[in-house]
Design a protein around this motif. Sequence first.
Motif, PDB file in Angstrom:
ATOM      1  N   GLN A 495      45.094  48.557  46.419  1.00  0.00           N
ATOM      2  CA  GLN A 495      44.294  47.370  46.703  1.00  0.00           C
ATOM      3  C   GLN A 495      44.928  46.524  47.806  1.00  0.00           C
ATOM      4  N   PRO A 555      42.444  46.123  39.592  1.00  0.00           N
ATOM      5  CA  PRO A 555      41.328  46.050  40.542  1.00  0.00           C
ATOM      6  C   PRO A 555      40.232  47.071  40.241  1.00  0.00           C
ATOM      7  N   THR A 557      37.461  49.253  37.791  1.00  0.00           N
ATOM      8  CA  THR A 557      36.416  48.808  36.866  1.00  0.00           C
ATOM      9  C   THR A 557      36.786  49.069  35.417  1.00  0.00           C
ATOM     10  N   CYS A 586      38.554  44.514  37.768  1.00  0.00           N
ATOM     11  CA  CYS A 586      37.938  44.062  39.017  1.00  0.00           C
ATOM     12  C   CYS A 586      38.567  42.790  39.572  1.00  0.00           C
ATOM     13  N   LYS A 587      39.854  42.596  39.284  1.00  0.00           N
ATOM     14  CA  LYS A 587      40.556  41.458  39.859  1.00  0.00           C
ATOM     15  C   LYS A 587      41.946  41.892  40.297  1.00  0.00           C
ATOM     16  N   CYS A 601      38.442  38.185  42.767  1.00  0.00           N
ATOM     17  CA  CYS A 601      37.504  39.236  42.378  1.00  0.00           C
ATOM     18  C   CYS A 601      37.468  40.290  43.476  1.00  0.00           C
ATOM     19  N   THR A 602      37.576  41.554  43.091  1.00  0.00           N
ATOM     20  CA  THR A 602      37.608  42.619  44.095  1.00  0.00           C
ATOM     21  C   THR A 602      36.243  42.839  44.738  1.00  0.00           C
ATOM     22  N   TRP A 603      35.174  42.250  44.175  1.00  0.00           N
ATOM     23  CA  TRP A 603      33.836  42.411  44.747  1.00  0.00           C
ATOM     24  C   TRP A 603      33.451  41.224  45.628  1.00  0.00           C
ATOM     25  N   THR A 604      33.692  40.018  45.120  1.00  0.00           N
ATOM     26  CA  THR A 604      33.206  38.830  45.820  1.00  0.00           C
ATOM     27  C   THR A 604      34.307  38.010  46.469  1.00  0.00           C
TER      28      THR A 604
END
Length: 690
Positions: A495, A555, A557, A586-587, A601-604
């Motif tokens: 990550q 990171p 899911t 996811c973090k 957050c790994t998405w936002t």
Amino acid sequence: MDSSPRPSRYDILFEPVQIGPKVAKNRFYQVPHCNGGGYRDPSAVAEMRRTKAEGGWGVIFTEQTEIHQSSEITPFIEQRLWDDRDIPALARMAEAMKSHGALAGIQLAYSGINGPNLYTREVPLAVTGGPILTFTADPVQARTIDRDDIRDIRRWFRNAVRRAQAAGFDLVCFYGAHGFGIFQHFLSRATNGRSDEYGGSLENRSRFVREVVAEAREEMRGEMAITLRLSLHEAGALGFSNAEVRDFIAMNSDLPDLWDLAHGTWESCSGTSRFVPEAAQEDLVRGIKDLTRKPVVGVGRFTSADEMVRQVKDGVLDFIGAARPSIADPFLPKKIEEGRFDDVRECIGCNICVSGDMTGALSRCTQNTAFMEEWRKGWHPERARPKGPSESVLIVGAGPTGLEAALQLGKRGYRVTLAEATTMLGGRVARERKLPGLAAWGRVADYRSGQIAPMANVETYLDSRMTADDVIEMGVQHVAVATGATWRRDVVARQHLVAVPTDPAMPLFTPDDVMAGEGPVGGRVMLYDDDHFYMGSAIAEVLVARGCQVDFVTPATKVAEWTENTLEQATIMRRLLSLGVNVIPCKAPDAIGAGEVRLACTWTGAQSAMPADAVVMVTSRTPSDALYHELHARDWRAAGILSLKLIGDAAAPGPIAWATYAGRRYAEDLDVPDIGDALPFRRELAELRP
């Protein structure tokens, strides 16, 4: 006086046993198992099975063999018996299996609701239609088969039996276990919602397997034996439960020539040693022999000869079924037969073999470095090739790589010096074997150190940290640096490619610290896992046992994401939740303060703060290669050193199986002529058709 090389109590394992028209020479039964080779690497798979034949197995089976193009499980690479052109490769396999007196078996499978047909693009056919049930949740649905389809599938099985017989096999296994085969799909109410003569009552749900077996017997004309592989227990209110399995066997006691029984899902059947002990399936299979006159084989990662004897004498099993133990030591039967118990290379139950199949790669084994390299590289699990012209080798580091290199070089005939900086052999294995559930992993060190101990040409020195001067003064011809690796104390892994801002007031620890008895005791600990294998969850268990409140941040899911490939991810997740670990997927850390970690957050990219008294980083490892680089900067050739090599984790950190393989590769390649840019292994290419 008994002239047998083994105690007489083990003689029962070497009694011949009748299977229909065939006789197995002993009770050692290699059940079907995948290997990542399948249709792509037929000679590699055949030679792997030939090695097991040489090792004394009484029965040897292929892996899952797809019988028809309308049901295949790409991306998994299994065997195929789709038409007559598949016969020659399988004939080579059967010949290899029978080369030392074993019976050769082939497992025939129609995957039904498990077959996405990503390669053939055929519409999947299932007992009852619905979404394909695969590991990868393929967005495909199957069509419910009608009576015409059932007649077709029966004919395809009959054709497959004919081809198997033409290829020279002695036994056919119809696959209805692990949720993968259409026989289980008919038998289970979870996958059979039919209202015709093939659904409803157990007698109706049994109809398809009875028809296939009857037609197979007509085709065989009494020349082959039939085995039926069933799941011992399928969970869920509608699953084919252990009680129904027993009812089915009682109703059809003489249906096959042998009952092959294996626990529920593949995950349940092939659980890792971390969570599942040897002989764990006994309660599910005990008493089934009383329901049938036919022999019964079962599995349980059997590695102990005494446990094998008990299973037979107590009337639990007639055959000792093995997949993973037969991979770890293809010569397991012969070693027991000859009373060489200390030479048995015991399976550690890590499931790295399974990961080869799950990733579409060739399987490998942590313990047996020759597995699937028998044909490709000419490696043998027991025999060593003669040594080359040089004489002496120094190996610095006695971890998995150094131990394997010393063992194989010693067997080849070199004079080997093995220098270990600590007071214990095993390197990382010596530490990791103390983690919860990983005691069996110590076999990696125990087997190799036990084999090395009596070798007069291998000298081992503990508490011997080597400097560049020490190495040069040794006067050896070859030097291998196998000094391992250490865990990083920052976030750098997948990550994060660079470190994040970190306040030095926050206590930071690594798995190395925790395994050394250091690190947090009590308090709130954030464990950050960007490794995604077993280490993060194992360290979390240690921290919980120390009274820590653990926040498991990843990171990915899901926790331990890569352990999907070793069939233990769901078990790890259940274990962590049962221990009260707070799982936060996811973090990833964005900054580390004195008393808190800022997560993103790994998405936002949205940020949040998490209080922490300490942080444990399970991220990546740094090669311990300083000695190698110091030597490399010196004029080592002037000291008479012919080669200097960095191997194992010291070169590129990886799983333990990668480390033992690196040791074998170094030993095999020593004094071998330079092949330039040529491939270091053999491969087979598909034929070109007009």
